[in-house]
Design an enzyme around this catalytic site. Structure first.
Site, mmCIF file in Angstrom:
data_model
loop_
_atom_site.group_PDB
_atom_site.id
_atom_site.type_symbol
_atom_site.label_atom_id
_atom_site.label_comp_id
_atom_site.label_asym_id
_atom_site.label_seq_id
_atom_site.Cartn_x
_atom_site.Cartn_y
_atom_site.Cartn_z
ATOM 1 C CB THR A 87 -8.633 -8.574 7.712
ATOM 2 O OG1 THR A 87 -7.840 -8.809 8.874
ATOM 3 C CG2 THR A 87 -10.106 -8.518 8.104
ATOM 4 C CE LYS A 162 -9.388 -8.926 12.001
ATOM 5 N NZ LYS A 162 -8.224 -8.556 12.753
ATOM 6 C CE LYS A 237 -9.272 -5.133 5.184
ATOM 7 N NZ LYS A 237 -7.933 -5.668 4.978
HETATM 8 P P1 NAD Z 1 0.207 -2.953 4.667
HETATM 9 O O1 NAD Z 1 -0.458 -2.068 3.677
HETATM 10 O O2 NAD Z 1 1.290 -2.398 5.547
HETATM 11 O O3 NAD Z 1 0.850 -4.221 3.903
HETATM 12 C C1 NAD Z 1 0.304 -4.817 2.758
HETATM 13 C C2 NAD Z 1 1.478 -5.124 1.828
HETATM 14 O O4 NAD Z 1 0.983 -5.821 0.684
HETATM 15 C C3 NAD Z 1 2.186 -3.860 1.323
HETATM 16 O O5 NAD Z 1 3.562 -3.915 1.637
HETATM 17 C C4 NAD Z 1 1.934 -3.896 -0.196
HETATM 18 O O6 NAD Z 1 3.006 -3.363 -0.955
HETATM 19 C C5 NAD Z 1 1.760 -5.385 -0.428
HETATM 20 N N1 NAD Z 1 1.059 -5.711 -1.662
HETATM 21 C C6 NAD Z 1 -0.033 -5.098 -2.198
HETATM 22 N N2 NAD Z 1 -0.374 -5.711 -3.349
HETATM 23 C C7 NAD Z 1 0.502 -6.725 -3.524
HETATM 24 C C8 NAD Z 1 0.659 -7.721 -4.538
HETATM 25 N N3 NAD Z 1 -0.180 -7.808 -5.567
HETATM 26 N N4 NAD Z 1 1.679 -8.598 -4.397
HETATM 27 C C9 NAD Z 1 2.525 -8.536 -3.342
HETATM 28 N N5 NAD Z 1 2.433 -7.618 -2.353
HETATM 29 C C10 NAD Z 1 1.429 -6.729 -2.462
HETATM 30 O O7 NAD Z 1 -0.940 -3.604 5.548
HETATM 31 P P2 NAD Z 1 -0.791 -4.363 6.954
HETATM 32 O O8 NAD Z 1 -1.036 -3.409 8.057
HETATM 33 O O9 NAD Z 1 0.456 -5.184 6.933
HETATM 34 O O10 NAD Z 1 -2.081 -5.315 6.909
HETATM 35 C C11 NAD Z 1 -2.113 -6.508 6.115
HETATM 36 C C12 NAD Z 1 -3.401 -7.247 6.382
HETATM 37 O O11 NAD Z 1 -3.496 -7.540 7.774
HETATM 38 C C13 NAD Z 1 -4.665 -6.448 6.030
HETATM 39 O O12 NAD Z 1 -5.595 -7.327 5.459
HETATM 40 C C14 NAD Z 1 -5.126 -5.904 7.364
HETATM 41 O O13 NAD Z 1 -6.513 -5.678 7.408
HETATM 42 C C15 NAD Z 1 -4.731 -7.042 8.287
HETATM 43 N N6 NAD Z 1 -4.522 -6.639 9.687
HETATM 44 C C16 NAD Z 1 -3.774 -5.542 9.983
HETATM 45 C C17 NAD Z 1 -3.592 -5.188 11.313
HETATM 46 C C18 NAD Z 1 -2.760 -3.978 11.691
HETATM 47 O O14 NAD Z 1 -2.780 -3.589 12.878
HETATM 48 N N7 NAD Z 1 -2.013 -3.369 10.759
HETATM 49 C C19 NAD Z 1 -4.174 -5.959 12.330
HETATM 50 C C20 NAD Z 1 -4.901 -7.098 11.996
HETATM 51 C C21 NAD Z 1 -5.065 -7.426 10.659
#
Ligand code: NAD
Length: 291
Positions: A87, A162, A237
């Protein structure tokens, strides 16, 4: 398909696992040392992306997406697809798509709803922006990771869908919670309030499917001490992204603005961090008209 998967966090790891289980060759990368069952882990994002038919990104925000995209697009083959499921802001999604097009790489922005449970179960909903050709290539992957993919138009429109959806969700949750708090003070029983509203013109997903009052309506995070579910931090967010988009597109969104400020206060100044976004109800309960 050969799939590069960058960003193996709470959402990315189970999505990558489901793709591997379905028989795709998955090469993952994350800056944190994360392993995923069935996937090979590469040393760099570029190594994960090289030679892939589709590169999937699942990253925290638009700035990180732009940085990763700048790295991997030059390593990607012409005709391959960069599928961002994070997102992020609409402007970042469109900037990445333009950069991809310069290298004959097709970009899709495909943010999801369904949360960590949906990622693990393979029941996410994808809101997708980009070309028909790219959507067709990615469709079998949407089928593995989710239960529905809606093609919303050109690049950026997935993110637009979204944040518009989640702006409605945040506003509606606040409306539902403040109405319950008012009903309490008027001496109206919560069950009676639910029975009326859930079958009257005030009904909504937040009332009918995700009721913020414990013990009322279907089981929801309210029945589990407001453990997320969908965390208030993530709602903040998404509301901030809605306000960034409103400002960039010159749209008037007064309730979106008010919801953003309420969730900001809740998360940053009160006890909202790590709680479900429906924990707005106990917040309102404690307050009076003057506050
Ligand atoms: P998260 O923080 O668990 O995962 C993000 C991952 O990206 C981490 O493991 C981090 O180490 C990695 N990362 C950061 N910088 C990086 C880079 N330069 N190269 C490679 N990896 C890198 O977050 P999440 O909960 O998995 O969410 C991910 C996305 O999905 C976000 O944009 C969030 O808004 C969206 N989202 C999350 C949910 C939820 O319920 N968690 C629901 C819908 C959408």
């Amino acid at each position: 398909m050969k799939i590069g998967f960058i960003g193996l966090g709470n959402m990315g790891a189970p999505m990558a696992k489901n793709l591997a289980t379905a028989g795709h060759e998955v090469i993952g990368f994350d800056t944190a040392a994360i392993t995923v069952e069935g996937a090979t882990i590469a040393a760099t994002a570029i190594a994960a992306a090289r030679g892939a038919d589709v590169v999937i990104t699942m990253l925290p925000n638009g700035a990180i997406l732009r940085a990763v995209a700048a790295d991997v697009i030059p390593a990607m083959s012409a005709g391959s697809v960069l599928l961002d499921c994070s997102t992020v802001d609409v402007d970042s999604a469109r900037a990445v798509a333009e950069q991809a097009a310069e290298r004959d790489v097709m970009a899709l922005d495909a943010p999801v709803s369904g949360g960590i449970g949906g990622a693990a179960a393979g029941t996410l909903t994808f809101m997708v922006g980009g070309s028909d050709a790219a959507f067709d290539i990615a469709s079998p992957l949407f089928d593995v990771m989710g239960q529905k993919a809606v093609h919303c138009g050109p690049s950026g429109n997935g993110q637009a869908a979204k944040i518009c959806n989640n702006m409605i969700l945040g506003i509606t949750m606040i409306g539902t919670c403040e109405a319950f708090a008012l009903a309490d003070k008027l001496g109206l029983d919560r069950q009676a309030m639910f029975d009326v509203v859930s079958t009257s013109s005030g009904y909504s997903w937040t009332m009918n499917a995700y009721c913020p009052a414990p013990g009322v309506g279907p089981t929801s995070p309210a029945d589990n001490d407001y453990q997320p579910g969908f965390a208030a931090d993530l709602m903040l967010k998404d509301l901030r992204l809605s306000q960034q988009a409103a400002s960039s597109a010159d749209a008037d969104t007064p309730l979106g603005k008010a919801a953003t400020e309420l969730y900001r206060t809740f998360v940053e100044d009160e006890d909202g961090t790590g709680r479900d976004f429906s924990a707005m109800l106990p917040r309102f309960e404690k307050r009076g008209a003057a506050e």
